[in-house]
Each structure stands twice: as C-alpha cells, then as structure tokens.
Design a protein around this motif. Sequence first.
Motif, PDB file in Angstrom:
ATOM      1  N   GLU A 427       0.850  -1.191   0.000  1.00 34.26           N
ATOM      2  CA  GLU A 427       0.000   0.000   0.000  1.00 34.26           C
ATOM      3  C   GLU A 427       0.884   1.238   0.000  1.00 34.26           C
ATOM      4  OE1 GLU A 427      -4.003  -1.104   2.410  1.00 34.26           O
ATOM      5  OE2 GLU A 427      -2.163  -1.042   3.604  1.00 34.26           O
ATOM      6  N   TYR A 429       0.670   5.753  -0.909  1.00 33.29           N
ATOM      7  CA  TYR A 429      -0.191   6.887  -1.223  1.00 33.29           C
ATOM      8  C   TYR A 429      -0.038   7.266  -2.693  1.00 33.29           C
ATOM      9  CZ  TYR A 429      -1.647   7.765   3.541  1.00 33.29           C
ATOM     10  OH  TYR A 429      -2.221   7.647   4.785  1.00 33.29           O
ATOM     11  N   GLY A 440      -4.361   9.338  -1.595  1.00 30.18           N
ATOM     12  CA  GLY A 440      -5.082   8.217  -1.032  1.00 30.18           C
ATOM     13  C   GLY A 440      -4.222   6.972  -0.940  1.00 30.18           C
ATOM     14  N   VAL A 442      -3.531   3.300  -1.447  1.00 29.87           N
ATOM     15  CA  VAL A 442      -4.067   2.348  -2.425  1.00 29.87           C
ATOM     16  C   VAL A 442      -3.242   1.061  -2.402  1.00 29.87           C
ATOM     17  CG1 VAL A 442      -4.670   1.991  -4.848  1.00 29.87           C
ATOM     18  CG2 VAL A 442      -4.724   4.299  -3.884  1.00 29.87           C
ATOM     19  N   TYR A 484      -8.383   5.963  -8.615  1.00 34.30           N
ATOM     20  CA  TYR A 484      -7.715   5.220  -7.541  1.00 34.30           C
ATOM     21  C   TYR A 484      -8.592   5.091  -6.298  1.00 34.30           C
ATOM     22  CZ  TYR A 484      -6.377   9.494  -4.912  1.00 34.30           C
ATOM     23  OH  TYR A 484      -6.375  10.654  -4.184  1.00 34.30           O
ATOM     24  N   MET A 488      -9.325   1.892  -3.049  1.00 32.52           N
ATOM     25  CA  MET A 488      -9.016   2.055  -1.627  1.00 32.52           C
ATOM     26  C   MET A 488      -9.934   1.196  -0.760  1.00 32.52           C
ATOM     27  SD  MET A 488      -8.414   6.205  -1.566  1.00 32.52           S
ATOM     28  CE  MET A 488      -8.220   6.249   0.217  1.00 32.52           C
TER      29      MET A 488
END
Length: 509
Positions: A427, A429, A440, A442, A484, A488
């Motif tokens: 993960e 950003y 976010g 992702v 995106y 999430m």
Amino acid sequence: MSTSPIERAADSFAAELARHRTGRGLSKKQLATLMGFDPSYVSHVEGRRHRPTEDFARRAEAVLEASGAIWQRFREYDELRHGRSAGIHREPAVPGQWLPPGTGLVVERESANLTYTDEGYHCVIRRELYNAGTEPVTRYLIRVAVDRYPNDPGRSNRHHREHPLTFAELQLTAYRYDGSAREPMHWRAKHDRDAFKEIWLLFENSEGRFPLYPGDRVTIEYAYRVGSDKWGPWFQRAVRLPTRHLAVRLDLPADLDPKVWGAETSLSSSEGPLRTAIQRRDGGERVIFDWATEDPPLNARYRMEWRFRSLPPETEPDGPGPGVRVRASDRMRGIGIVQRGHDLLRQPARQFDLPREERVAREVVERLSAVLARLDELHPFTKGVGIAAPQLGHGGAAALVRPADRTAEPVVLLNPRVVDTAAETDEQYEGCLSFFDHRGLVPRPLRIDVEHAQWDGSRVITSFEYAMARLVAHEIDHLEGHLYVDQMAPGVPLVPIEEYHDTGHPWRY
C-alpha cells in the motif's frame, strides 16, 4: 460501506492505524513484529475483518508514537461498542486521563504570533506542554515551511531552488519557561530542504539538561524570521499533537490595507471556512487579526491568508496575483486535464484499430507528451507520473507513464490490459492529475504483466515491478473508467495535499 456507528468507528480506527503505519514506512509485517502480533492480525484489523482490542490499540499507539490519535479512535469505537453513546454526558477530557501510556506530549495551549514589517515576517510560537507519557521528554520537533508563490508551485519551486531558506537567516531562538525562570534551549537540524526545515528543540543548553518528566508541565517559546522574498501571504497551523487550545494572531501594517480570511481542513472533511470568526482590531499604524479554537481534532489544518489591498497585484503570467488562492486541481484544469466528476473519466476507453488508426493514436500520444512536459513546471513528480487520454478529454485507449527518472523515456501504452499480477501487494499513497487536491492509500500488486499494442497492431507483453507497476496500474484504471479511490479500502480517508508530507520522495520498497 459501514451502516452502523460501531462499524464506522471501527473503520476510522483501521484508517488511522494504516495512516500512521505507512507514515512510518512500515509494512504490516514489520509493524506486527514490533507489536508482538502475528502478521496476519494487523492485516485483518486494517482490512476490517477483525475488530481492534484494547491491547492491540495500546501497543499500536506506543509503537507508532501516534500522539494519541490511534488511542482516541479506539476509545471512540470502544464507547460505542459498550453502549456509552455520545449523548451521555462526560466530564471534559483532562490531559493524561484518556491517553494511554507511551502517548507522550499534550499541547494544553498554543499561541502563534506573526508580525509583518519592512524587514519581513517575525514568527513567535508559544506552547504549554504536558508530558502524558511514561518517559522523560528531551526534545521537541518544530517545522518551518515557506512558499513564496502559493498560487504557482512551479514558480515557487524554481524560486526556492535559486534562493533557498537558510538556517542562518532564520535567526532561530528557543526558550523554556518554568515558573519565573527562563532557560535557552539548544537546537539541532533534522531536515534541511530549500523551502522546508525540521528542527529538534533540545531540553538542554551549555549549563546542563532539563528534561520534561512524566506528569510535569512546561512552556516553550521559539521565534524565527523570514524575509518577504521567501514568505507568501499565508500562515498555517497543523495539529500534530493532542491540543486543548489553539490561537493565532496576525499583526499587519494598517497602511497596506490588509484583508484576511481563513480555511480549515481535517482528515474527515474537505476544506471549508474557519468555524470561528477572525476578529479584527484596528490600532493606529497596525491592524491585529485574532483567531482561536478549542479542542481542535488531530491532523486538522488551519490556514489564514491575506492580501494587501493598497499594493498593486503582482504580475504572474501563469496565474493570479498574490492573495488569490488556486487549488491544485485548478492548476491541473488550467493545462487541460479534466477533473473528477467528468463523465469521460467513468467510461471505458475505446480501443484503437491499429495500424489503421496509427495517425490518430500518434496524435493523441503527442498531446499526452506535451502535457507531461508542462506538468514538470507545476509539480515535482519524484515518484514518477502518468497520464491517460481520457484525462485530456479523448476517449482512446492510450496512456504515457514515466518513471521517477525524468531523463527516462515515457512508456507508451496502447490498448493495454493486465494479463497477470503478483500475489504480493503493498500500500502506498497515490495522487491523480484529475483529483490532485488529495492523496489516497491504495493497495497494488508489486508486479503486473501488461499486454499492449505496437504501432503496427502487433501485441507484446511487458512486465512492470514496484513503482512502475503502480503507475501503470493507475493509468490502466483510467482507461477502464476507474479512479484510484475505487481501489481504496472502505473507510480509509483521503489526505489533503497540504497534509501529505511525502511530496518530493519516491515510494519506499
């Protein structure tokens, strides 16, 4: 999507945990090891498959040094779980009561004063601190950030590269007040960048050390100067520690006819006006603007801006004059990139008929290349950058992806589709040119295999790993009508770009 307050509170806890974990650069496995948990447990909590326990929340708070944020999210969840609704009266929070061991500092009161004169800006910050932790505090981190042209990041970046902020010109001073006594504090640089400084204020000087012990209180004050050639018309306070009271005062020359306004942002809401009004007081040659708030939420950001109406607007060929704020998304819109909400961003792109449509495809790629070059003037894309045809209002299945190395040739993707992915994911950003005001978290596979077309219509398969895999997957999402935010995890909050501190750094693997 959560349907009950308890589920929403659990989602909020998981999002806070993920934000602090990634902010520390830790994988789920690394965090689990530090906490003494099985790696799958952290993954299950962040994935909302397990609910947090008190022991888990305490260990996460202590390991991640989250200044009470993780523990506060757990208490909110725990109160709902046990039926102690928000409607039940509770006594106001007292520092130390709601914070678990290991939390550290609480700011009981902060006052920030910014004064403008012919010599530039003079900033004085005073904080009343309480040690709610279990260990002595020996240093305190402060930040100084400047932005001469906040309306034009490209111009500002160039300006600060040519005229970097220096420690010498800051003339930084710091003191510790304990009753009637005042002790100078030594300081040490942590980060030194052109427009950004992080500094450790040390609870020591040449006469000795004076740590802040658990349960004790102290007031610290630090001051610095920045010339008006490096400071634009704005002043911002970000709440990084639990804070009871925050006040800001602007002291500006009356003959410049200042106009002041403000905005606030939190992790759970987009930018809006300040909830409490700014108070103006005229006093002869000076005008004072006061603003304050009680119990601001962690990670909230409060920004005051102004313009001097007696001065002519500065000529800026690529944007408005100072004092007129332009959002990041507006800058992208200004160079032709369509923004979130545009119908085309939600429609699957049309495949090119190659080689018959080679000329059309090349024209689209040329347009993408031209915008990619223009983007470098607006933002430092140190993680790499990509752009897809739908973002320029064209429905064709074409995208360009350039790695972090700006000298590298962009990868051209025509009619791409993912044919295989690695099982291992991570993960990070992400940002988006069509949604540039936020970042976010992702999840993406660490490797993807992509089949895509050549100009003559033949097809090849290319394997991309790590950062390039993430960039390519992001652009293929665009060509499939996704953003995106669709990738999430539910409940994970978006982070305003002003609060995102990894700009200028590559993703970590």
